[in-house]
Design a protein around this motif. Sequence first.
Motif, PDB file in Angstrom:
ATOM      1  N   ARG A   1       0.778  -1.238   0.130  1.00 22.57           N
ATOM      2  CA  ARG A   1       0.034   0.094  -0.081  1.00 22.57           C
ATOM      3  C   ARG A   1       0.975   1.091   0.034  1.00 22.57           C
ATOM      4  O   ARG A   1       1.712   1.287   0.913  1.00 22.57           O
ATOM      5  CB  ARG A   1      -0.812   0.150   1.145  1.00 22.57           C
ATOM      6  CG  ARG A   1      -1.988   1.195   1.251  1.00 22.57           C
ATOM      7  CD  ARG A   1      -2.632   1.157   2.618  1.00 22.57           C
ATOM      8  NE  ARG A   1      -1.696   1.908   3.622  1.00 22.57           N
ATOM      9  CZ  ARG A   1      -1.577   3.100   3.853  1.00 22.57           C
ATOM     10  NH1 ARG A   1      -2.031   4.108   3.131  1.00 22.57           N
ATOM     11  NH2 ARG A   1      -0.804   3.357   4.692  1.00 22.57           N
ATOM     12  N   GLN A   2       0.681   1.973  -0.779  1.00 25.42           N
ATOM     13  CA  GLN A   2       1.223   3.395  -0.993  1.00 25.42           C
ATOM     14  C   GLN A   2       0.732   4.296   0.056  1.00 25.42           C
ATOM     15  O   GLN A   2      -0.230   4.694   0.235  1.00 25.42           O
ATOM     16  CB  GLN A   2       1.365   4.053  -2.421  1.00 25.42           C
ATOM     17  CG  GLN A   2       2.133   5.278  -2.526  1.00 25.42           C
ATOM     18  CD  GLN A   2       1.958   5.612  -4.219  1.00 25.42           C
ATOM     19  OE1 GLN A   2       2.930   5.122  -4.846  1.00 25.42           O
ATOM     20  NE2 GLN A   2       0.975   6.479  -4.335  1.00 25.42           N
ATOM     21  N   PRO A   3       1.700   5.007   0.994  1.00 27.71           N
ATOM     22  CA  PRO A   3       1.335   5.765   1.891  1.00 27.71           C
ATOM     23  C   PRO A   3       0.447   7.016   1.134  1.00 27.71           C
ATOM     24  O   PRO A   3       0.709   7.269   0.060  1.00 27.71           O
ATOM     25  CB  PRO A   3       2.426   6.329   2.617  1.00 27.71           C
ATOM     26  CG  PRO A   3       3.497   5.364   2.458  1.00 27.71           C
ATOM     27  CD  PRO A   3       3.155   4.531   0.996  1.00 27.71           C
ATOM     28  N   GLU A   4      -0.398   7.653   2.125  1.00 30.05           N
ATOM     29  CA  GLU A   4      -1.262   8.583   1.497  1.00 30.05           C
ATOM     30  C   GLU A   4      -0.689   9.843   0.978  1.00 30.05           C
ATOM     31  O   GLU A   4      -1.070  10.640   0.028  1.00 30.05           O
ATOM     32  CB  GLU A   4      -2.390   9.048   2.541  1.00 30.05           C
ATOM     33  CG  GLU A   4      -3.548   9.823   2.058  1.00 30.05           C
ATOM     34  CD  GLU A   4      -4.369  10.324   3.022  1.00 30.05           C
ATOM     35  OE1 GLU A   4      -5.531  10.998   3.068  1.00 30.05           O
ATOM     36  OE2 GLU A   4      -4.278   9.771   4.473  1.00 30.05           O
ATOM     37  N   VAL A   5       0.464  10.168   1.548  1.00 25.79           N
ATOM     38  CA  VAL A   5       1.339  11.331   1.170  1.00 25.79           C
ATOM     39  C   VAL A   5       1.651  11.191  -0.301  1.00 25.79           C
ATOM     40  O   VAL A   5       1.813  12.402  -1.082  1.00 25.79           O
ATOM     41  CB  VAL A   5       2.556  11.501   2.017  1.00 25.79           C
ATOM     42  CG1 VAL A   5       3.519  10.313   2.080  1.00 25.79           C
ATOM     43  CG2 VAL A   5       3.345  12.947   1.713  1.00 25.79           C
ATOM     44  N   PHE A   6       2.104  10.024  -0.792  1.00 23.11           N
ATOM     45  CA  PHE A   6       2.317   9.965  -2.315  1.00 23.11           C
ATOM     46  C   PHE A   6       1.232   9.892  -3.102  1.00 23.11           C
ATOM     47  O   PHE A   6       1.436  10.531  -4.213  1.00 23.11           O
ATOM     48  CB  PHE A   6       3.149   8.510  -2.392  1.00 23.11           C
ATOM     49  CG  PHE A   6       4.468   8.329  -1.663  1.00 23.11           C
ATOM     50  CD1 PHE A   6       5.338   9.216  -2.141  1.00 23.11           C
ATOM     51  CD2 PHE A   6       4.456   7.489  -0.678  1.00 23.11           C
ATOM     52  CE1 PHE A   6       6.788   9.057  -1.686  1.00 23.11           C
ATOM     53  CE2 PHE A   6       5.920   7.364  -0.107  1.00 23.11           C
ATOM     54  CZ  PHE A   6       6.961   8.057  -0.383  1.00 23.11           C
ATOM     55  N   ASP A   7       0.141   9.477  -2.675  1.00 20.05           N
ATOM     56  CA  ASP A   7      -1.279   9.666  -3.409  1.00 20.05           C
ATOM     57  C   ASP A   7      -1.470  11.084  -3.565  1.00 20.05           C
ATOM     58  O   ASP A   7      -1.953  11.366  -4.878  1.00 20.05           O
ATOM     59  CB  ASP A   7      -2.497   9.136  -2.629  1.00 20.05           C
ATOM     60  CG  ASP A   7      -2.113   7.422  -2.577  1.00 20.05           C
ATOM     61  OD1 ASP A   7      -1.725   6.889  -3.406  1.00 20.05           O
ATOM     62  OD2 ASP A   7      -2.826   6.946  -1.607  1.00 20.05           O
ATOM     63  N   TRP A   8      -1.270  11.940  -2.547  1.00 20.77           N
ATOM     64  CA  TRP A   8      -1.710  13.283  -2.585  1.00 20.77           C
ATOM     65  C   TRP A   8      -0.457  13.842  -3.560  1.00 20.77           C
ATOM     66  O   TRP A   8      -1.080  15.028  -4.306  1.00 20.77           O
ATOM     67  CB  TRP A   8      -1.626  13.755  -1.232  1.00 20.77           C
ATOM     68  CG  TRP A   8      -1.894  15.440  -1.346  1.00 20.77           C
ATOM     69  CD1 TRP A   8      -3.004  16.094  -1.350  1.00 20.77           C
ATOM     70  CD2 TRP A   8      -0.684  16.405  -1.332  1.00 20.77           C
ATOM     71  NE1 TRP A   8      -2.932  17.552  -1.261  1.00 20.77           N
ATOM     72  CE2 TRP A   8      -1.514  17.612  -1.527  1.00 20.77           C
ATOM     73  CE3 TRP A   8       0.722  16.539  -1.369  1.00 20.77           C
ATOM     74  CZ2 TRP A   8      -0.743  18.958  -1.511  1.00 20.77           C
ATOM     75  CZ3 TRP A   8       1.207  17.631  -1.285  1.00 20.77           C
ATOM     76  CH2 TRP A   8       0.605  18.721  -1.553  1.00 20.77           C
ATOM     77  N   LEU A   9       0.709  13.727  -3.436  1.00 20.25           N
ATOM     78  CA  LEU A   9       1.750  14.126  -4.316  1.00 20.25           C
ATOM     79  C   LEU A   9       1.146  14.055  -5.788  1.00 20.25           C
ATOM     80  O   LEU A   9       1.456  14.776  -6.531  1.00 20.25           O
ATOM     81  CB  LEU A   9       3.099  13.669  -3.896  1.00 20.25           C
ATOM     82  CG  LEU A   9       3.668  14.116  -2.621  1.00 20.25           C
ATOM     83  CD1 LEU A   9       4.946  13.515  -2.285  1.00 20.25           C
ATOM     84  CD2 LEU A   9       4.080  15.902  -2.757  1.00 20.25           C
ATOM     85  N   GLN A  10       0.925  12.825  -5.955  1.00 21.98           N
ATOM     86  CA  GLN A  10       0.816  12.031  -7.305  1.00 21.98           C
ATOM     87  C   GLN A  10      -0.582  13.032  -7.902  1.00 21.98           C
ATOM     88  O   GLN A  10      -0.349  13.406  -9.141  1.00 21.98           O
ATOM     89  CB  GLN A  10       0.510  10.848  -7.342  1.00 21.98           C
ATOM     90  CG  GLN A  10       0.693  10.105  -8.904  1.00 21.98           C
ATOM     91  CD  GLN A  10       0.684   8.746  -8.924  1.00 21.98           C
ATOM     92  OE1 GLN A  10       0.371   8.033  -8.121  1.00 21.98           O
ATOM     93  NE2 GLN A  10       1.033   8.296 -10.207  1.00 21.98           N
ATOM     94  N   LYS A  11      -1.513  12.934  -7.198  1.00 22.86           N
ATOM     95  CA  LYS A  11      -2.801  13.717  -7.761  1.00 22.86           C
ATOM     96  C   LYS A  11      -2.460  15.029  -7.978  1.00 22.86           C
ATOM     97  O   LYS A  11      -3.137  15.681  -8.828  1.00 22.86           O
ATOM     98  CB  LYS A  11      -3.765  13.305  -6.906  1.00 22.86           C
ATOM     99  CG  LYS A  11      -5.072  14.102  -7.089  1.00 22.86           C
ATOM    100  CD  LYS A  11      -6.199  13.731  -6.333  1.00 22.86           C
ATOM    101  CE  LYS A  11      -7.638  14.245  -6.575  1.00 22.86           C
ATOM    102  NZ  LYS A  11      -8.682  13.929  -5.796  1.00 22.86           N
TER     103      LYS A  11
END
Length: 344
Positions: free
Chosen positions: A273-283
């Motif tokens: 699972r990718q941590p949420e911080v990476f999800d936010w950065l990517q989006k």
Amino acid sequence: MSKTSLTYRDAGVDIDAGDALVDVIKPLAARTMREGVLAGIGGFGALFEVPKRYREPVLVSGTDGVGTKLRLAFAWGRHDTVGIDLVAMSVNDVLVQGAEPLFFLDYFACGKLEVGVAAQVVGGIARGCELAGCALIGGETAEMPGMYPPGEYDLAGFCVGAAEKSRLISGQAVQAGDVVLGLASSGVHSNGYSLVRAVIERAAGRLPEQLDGRPFRDAVMMPTRIYCKPVLDLLQTCEVKAMAHITGGGLVENIPRVLPEGLQCVLERRAWRQPEVFDWLQKEGGIPEPEMLRTFNCGIGYVLVVAAAEADAAMRRLSDAGEPCLRIGAIRSRATGDAAVSVV
């Protein structure tokens, strides 16, 4: 006409502040002492004796900094964890070849020495050394007026470790069919912060309150995880063929550094699972997946390659040591034209 006399303090260097910082550092460094330290902070050179349990010791060294993560430390007044980052970047690298970190030295440079800020930074360095099991044996504080803007500083760190010559890990034993294990990162660690800062600047005014269950700034500044103790424990019972510290270049550029020619690492992206911080950065940054994988650790901070027959035992040993571990891929033969790392 008589000239007014000048002192070093008039020129911008406060020797008394430097002495005060040394007084703060000494008890912090004392907490990191371990076997082998003969003389530490205060002398012209620190002395360390390689532990006698090594029959054919090979010294393994590493050096690094914290990069532009420091820009956020300055802006947000977060000085207490960048020292952990500094230690982690070197000790995790030394660990890759199977070496035990023995001692660490730091270099702290600034335009004007602020003892309180410097003490926070060095406190983090000492904490990092404790987590790694190495001694903070010396360092240098340089006050250089005109070199750095007010409130800013730079950091560098230097680690020396030791490994038994016969047990050095080079990656040459890796073969097709081996299993790739991943150890979780604590977040972005200390790489890719020029891109992180660009995304934050773009998102100004609409930053999230929390990421990964922490306040936004805490999530972004989470210090680099130090893997030394659980991995060194694993090496006592399990044959690890290769390891990689996932730093600049991400998963796709660090793993190939420890693979023999003709082999490919196939990673299963859904295995962790990718941590949420990476999800936010990517989006928020509109960052393509290939760019994410070659810039950030994306949730995997350290990789180990073991024989398939050793994988379950290795995972249990790491789990017992409190280190989250996942089976994230495998080693395959590499055909002409294939990438060294394939993410499926």
